[in-house]
Design an enzyme around this catalytic site. Structure first.
Site, PDB file in Angstrom:
ATOM      1  N   LYS A 182      96.015 -38.930   8.153  1.00 40.12           N
ATOM      2  CA  LYS A 182      94.559 -38.859   8.007  1.00 40.12           C
ATOM      3  C   LYS A 182      94.243 -38.188   6.669  1.00 40.12           C
ATOM      4  O   LYS A 182      94.312 -36.971   6.546  1.00 40.12           O
ATOM      5  CB  LYS A 182      93.929 -38.055   9.155  1.00 40.12           C
ATOM      6  CG  LYS A 182      92.434 -38.333   9.261  1.00 40.12           C
ATOM      7  CD  LYS A 182      91.577 -37.121   9.565  1.00 40.12           C
ATOM      8  CE  LYS A 182      91.397 -36.182   8.438  1.00 40.12           C
ATOM      9  NZ  LYS A 182      90.609 -36.670   7.287  1.00 40.12           N
ATOM     10  N   GLY A 220      91.000 -35.343  12.414  1.00 35.69           N
ATOM     11  CA  GLY A 220      92.136 -34.455  12.109  1.00 35.69           C
ATOM     12  C   GLY A 220      92.403 -33.519  13.275  1.00 35.69           C
ATOM     13  O   GLY A 220      93.559 -33.313  13.680  1.00 35.69           O
ATOM     14  N   GLU A 258     100.570 -26.179   4.536  1.00 32.38           N
ATOM     15  CA  GLU A 258     100.530 -25.897   3.092  1.00 32.38           C
ATOM     16  C   GLU A 258      99.080 -25.586   2.759  1.00 32.38           C
ATOM     17  O   GLU A 258      98.230 -26.474   2.790  1.00 32.38           O
ATOM     18  CB  GLU A 258     100.965 -27.134   2.289  1.00 32.38           C
ATOM     19  CG  GLU A 258     102.389 -27.546   2.485  1.00 32.38           C
ATOM     20  CD  GLU A 258     103.368 -26.683   1.727  1.00 32.38           C
ATOM     21  OE1 GLU A 258     102.934 -25.696   1.097  1.00 32.38           O
ATOM     22  OE2 GLU A 258     104.564 -26.976   1.783  1.00 32.38           O
ATOM     23  N   CYS A 292      96.487 -26.143  -5.854  1.00 32.28           N
ATOM     24  CA  CYS A 292      96.641 -24.969  -4.997  1.00 32.28           C
ATOM     25  C   CYS A 292      97.547 -23.929  -5.622  1.00 32.28           C
ATOM     26  O   CYS A 292      97.402 -22.735  -5.366  1.00 32.28           O
ATOM     27  CB  CYS A 292      97.181 -25.393  -3.644  1.00 32.28           C
ATOM     28  SG  CYS A 292      98.643 -26.429  -3.808  1.00 32.28           S
ATOM     29  N   GLU A 391      89.895 -18.242  -3.242  1.00 30.06           N
ATOM     30  CA  GLU A 391      90.248 -19.456  -3.975  1.00 30.06           C
ATOM     31  C   GLU A 391      88.970 -20.135  -4.464  1.00 30.06           C
ATOM     32  O   GLU A 391      88.071 -20.427  -3.675  1.00 30.06           O
ATOM     33  CB  GLU A 391      91.023 -20.381  -3.037  1.00 30.06           C
ATOM     34  CG  GLU A 391      91.589 -21.581  -3.730  1.00 30.06           C
ATOM     35  CD  GLU A 391      92.455 -22.413  -2.804  1.00 30.06           C
ATOM     36  OE1 GLU A 391      92.007 -22.729  -1.687  1.00 30.06           O
ATOM     37  OE2 GLU A 391      93.581 -22.755  -3.207  1.00 30.06           O
TER      38      GLU A 391
HETATM   39  P1  NAD Z   1      90.136 -28.986   3.745  1.00 37.75           P
HETATM   40  O1  NAD Z   1      90.892 -27.962   4.466  1.00 37.75           O
HETATM   41  O2  NAD Z   1      88.666 -28.951   3.757  1.00 37.75           O
HETATM   42  O3  NAD Z   1      90.516 -30.452   4.268  1.00 37.75           O
HETATM   43  C1  NAD Z   1      91.843 -30.913   4.295  1.00 37.75           C
HETATM   44  C2  NAD Z   1      91.972 -32.022   5.317  1.00 37.75           C
HETATM   45  O4  NAD Z   1      91.710 -31.486   6.611  1.00 37.75           O
HETATM   46  C3  NAD Z   1      91.010 -33.196   5.142  1.00 37.75           C
HETATM   47  O5  NAD Z   1      91.700 -34.387   5.441  1.00 37.75           O
HETATM   48  C4  NAD Z   1      89.945 -32.913   6.211  1.00 37.75           C
HETATM   49  O6  NAD Z   1      89.302 -34.084   6.680  1.00 37.75           O
HETATM   50  C5  NAD Z   1      90.781 -32.305   7.315  1.00 37.75           C
HETATM   51  N1  NAD Z   1      90.057 -31.456   8.249  1.00 37.75           N
HETATM   52  C6  NAD Z   1      88.897 -30.801   8.064  1.00 37.75           C
HETATM   53  N2  NAD Z   1      88.584 -30.061   9.155  1.00 37.75           N
HETATM   54  C7  NAD Z   1      89.585 -30.250  10.033  1.00 37.75           C
HETATM   55  C8  NAD Z   1      89.868 -29.733  11.321  1.00 37.75           C
HETATM   56  N3  NAD Z   1      89.049 -28.865  11.929  1.00 37.75           N
HETATM   57  N4  NAD Z   1      91.006 -30.113  11.934  1.00 37.75           N
HETATM   58  C9  NAD Z   1      91.875 -30.949  11.324  1.00 37.75           C
HETATM   59  N5  NAD Z   1      91.655 -31.486  10.105  1.00 37.75           N
HETATM   60  C10 NAD Z   1      90.527 -31.130   9.458  1.00 37.75           C
HETATM   61  O7  NAD Z   1      90.717 -28.954   2.259  1.00 37.75           O
HETATM   62  P2  NAD Z   1      90.207 -29.763   0.998  1.00 37.75           P
HETATM   63  O8  NAD Z   1      88.920 -29.169   0.560  1.00 37.75           O
HETATM   64  O9  NAD Z   1      90.285 -31.218   1.281  1.00 37.75           O
HETATM   65  O10 NAD Z   1      91.362 -29.412  -0.068  1.00 37.75           O
HETATM   66  C11 NAD Z   1      91.378 -28.255  -0.846  1.00 37.75           C
HETATM   67  C12 NAD Z   1      92.242 -27.176  -0.221  1.00 37.75           C
HETATM   68  O11 NAD Z   1      93.578 -27.665  -0.037  1.00 37.75           O
HETATM   69  C13 NAD Z   1      92.393 -25.956  -1.089  1.00 37.75           C
HETATM   70  O12 NAD Z   1      92.250 -24.816  -0.303  1.00 37.75           O
HETATM   71  C14 NAD Z   1      93.809 -26.053  -1.617  1.00 37.75           C
HETATM   72  O13 NAD Z   1      94.387 -24.841  -1.984  1.00 37.75           O
HETATM   73  C15 NAD Z   1      94.509 -26.685  -0.496  1.00 37.75           C
HETATM   74  N6  NAD Z   1      95.747 -27.322  -0.952  1.00 37.75           N
HETATM   75  C16 NAD Z   1      96.936 -26.736  -0.641  1.00 37.75           C
HETATM   76  C17 NAD Z   1      98.115 -27.288  -1.103  1.00 37.75           C
HETATM   77  C18 NAD Z   1      99.439 -26.672  -0.784  1.00 37.75           C
HETATM   78  O14 NAD Z   1     100.432 -27.369  -0.854  1.00 37.75           O
HETATM   79  N7  NAD Z   1      99.519 -25.414  -0.429  1.00 37.75           N
HETATM   80  C19 NAD Z   1      98.092 -28.449  -1.860  1.00 37.75           C
HETATM   81  C20 NAD Z   1      96.852 -29.001  -2.172  1.00 37.75           C
HETATM   82  C21 NAD Z   1      95.684 -28.440  -1.690  1.00 37.75           C
END
Ligand code: NAD
Length: 488
Positions: A182, A220, A258, A292, A391
């Protein structure tokens, strides 16, 4: 874009299908133009996808036929490579990724890394013979078998979508799992195109990979909660990661996270300050700071604080955010108006906390359209400031003074996160000693590069648990079975 008929379809049970909730717009963040429609899955689609993955895992030889899996993962790599130029244009348009980054982590790197996943499966020691022993006095032949976890729910963000989608798909498939992916609603097409290529260019059996694009975050959560899913592999924000972990608790499924970061770039007092602070400034501008593991806290010797700020501001002030299609662009847009406003709210907070801007601080005047933010250096704050702790996910660097190596280590580690860190110093042993004390999953010393297929990547503390990439990233997707056979 010619490639891609499947971009507006889901992949469920081997078939490209429309979304139950119709379609939704995917937007070019550099221009704000609508690129087109992605399939909008509903809960019924997700239910079908999970069911298909479960049946594929339980009812086929996918999990035990290593040769088939190795061939299929290589086919996927080759199919992606065969369309790399179309994918490049798509990635620039949908992700806002600068063209230069598509030669690496934004596209070509993760495609090539699928080969590492296939190679790892091919040479993996699936069964380890521990020999005969007599535990409790009973003669026993013992072996340890590694096998796939089962159905994996993979949930991914938008910032490096190919890297994150493929760093889950490759190892999970090579290890023998079925998967439901997803992706983030901000970047649906770059995920949906994988579904198209799988359906038409690989022998991956129906149901083994399901790709479910949707605007509905609850899909998700369905993956995290559903008892048919054995493991959830999540990349995204720490806040969502907590929610995934809580949702997974009822079924005690394996959770691999992650999450976010607020990584420190530590400059020791013997370092080449100009080189270090320029590198720090440059790297926070890459992909508009939406990485990230980007080091967003520059921790410098107090005696040279003003100089360090000026160097970082000189570098970042000279980097103009702009058109990601151009080969020279380093800093493109952030992904959405929502993200731009979020970054802007942190810039406002920096001033409210008593900080000042050494460069940048808002939206670039010469970019009326697109979600652009000026590269910004925040000075005059300590590590206690919220802009130094939270962040921001934009091209924003906060410069913090330290009083020697111990203090620099203290500041670097004084964070809820522990994803990454950098150390610059002239004395290699001293820099290595500081690196050893940092509580972070990856550490760059004097410009070394940790990003590579065979290097594990992941976080300490609230940056997550488990590791992506490397053999450790492959083994995340394995269970361990100990078999004891009476030897009488
Ligand atoms: P997000 O947490 O808002 O969303 C990530 C994913 O989770 C999306 O697909 C979203 O639809 C889904 N999602 C949202 N709510 C959910 C829930 N309650 N249950 C399950 N799934 C859900 O993150 P974002 O804004 O898309 O991405 C940015 C973030 O990702 C930043 O915090 C960044 O640091 C992190 N990130 C981490 C890494 C790593 O490897 N550590 C890599 C890239 C990005």
């Amino acid at each position: 874009m010619a490639l891609i008929d499947g971009m507006s379809r889901l992949l469920i049970d081997g078939k490209l299908t429309p979304g139950g909730a119709g379609g939704f717009a995917t937007v070019n963040p550099a221009t704000e133009e609508v690129l087109g429609e992605a399939a909008n899955a509903d809960a019924a689609d997700m239910d079908l996808a999970i069911d298909a993955a479960r049946r594929a895992f339980d009812g086929t030889d996918w999990s035990t036929n290593t040769a088939l899996r190795v061939r299929c993962v290589r086919q996927l790599r080759d199919a992606l490579q065969g369309h790399v130029e179309e994918l490049r244009e798509l990635t620039i348009a949908e992700v806002g990724a600068p063209r230069m980054l598509t030669a690496g982590a934004q596209l070509e790197g993760p495609i090539a890394d699928l080969g590492f996943a296939a190679d790892t499966a091919e040479r993996y020691e699936w069964t380890q013979d521990l020999g005969q022993a007599a535990p409790l006095g009973i003669p026993t032949r013992r072996s340890v078998v590694r096998e796939a976890v089962g159905v994996v729910g993979a949930i991914t963000p938008w910032n490096f979508p190919h890297q994150i989608n493929l760093a889950k798909l490759g190892p999970a498939l090579a290890a023998g799992n079925a998967i439901v992916l997803k992706p983030a609603p901000d970047t649906p097409w770059v995920a949906a195109v994988i579904g198209e290529l799988i359906a038409e260019h690989t022998d991956i059996p129906p149901g083994v990979v399901n790709i479910v694009t949707s605007t509905d975050h609850a899909l998700g959560a369905m993956l995290a909660k559903d008892p048919r899913v054995d493991m959830v592999s999540f990349t995204g924000s720490t806040a969502t990661g907590r929610s995934v972990m809580a949702d997974a608790a009822a079924t005690v499924k394996k959770v691999f996270l992650e999450l976010g970061g607020k990584s420190a770039f530590v400059v020791l007092d013997d370092a080449d300050l100009a080189a270090a602070c320029s590198v720090a400034g440059f790297s926070v501008c890459l992909h508009a700071g939406q990485g990230c593991a980007i080091t967003t806290r520059l921790v410098v010797p107090r005696a040279r604080y003003d100089e360090a700020v000026a160097i970082a501001a000189g570098t970042m002030g000279s980097i103009k955010p702009g058109d990601p299609t151009k080969p020279g662009t380093v800093c493109g847009p952030v992904i959405s108006a929502r993200q731009r406003d979020r970054v802007q709210s942190y810039l406002d907070l920096a001033l409210a906390e008593g900080g000042e801007f050494a460069c940048g601080g808002g939206r670039p005047a010469d970019q009326p359209a697109g979600f652009f933010i000026e590269p910004t250096v925040i000075a005059g704050l300590t590590n206690e400031a919220r802009v130094a702790r939270e962040e921001i996910f934009g091209p924003v660097l906060t410069v913090i003074a330290h009083d020697g190596d111990d203090d620099a280590v203290r500041i670097a580690n004084d964070s809820p996160y522990g994803l990454s860190a950098t150390v610059y110093g002239a004395d290699a042993d001293r820099a290595a000693g500081v690196a050893a004390r940092l509580r972070a999953g990856t550490v760059n010393v004097n410009g070394g590069v940790w990003y590579s297929a065979d290097m594990p990547f992941g976080g300490y503390k609230q940056s997550g648990n488990g590791r992506e990439m490397g053999v450790a990233g492959f083994e995340e997707y394995l269970e361990t079975k100990a078999i004891a056979t009476a030897a009488n």
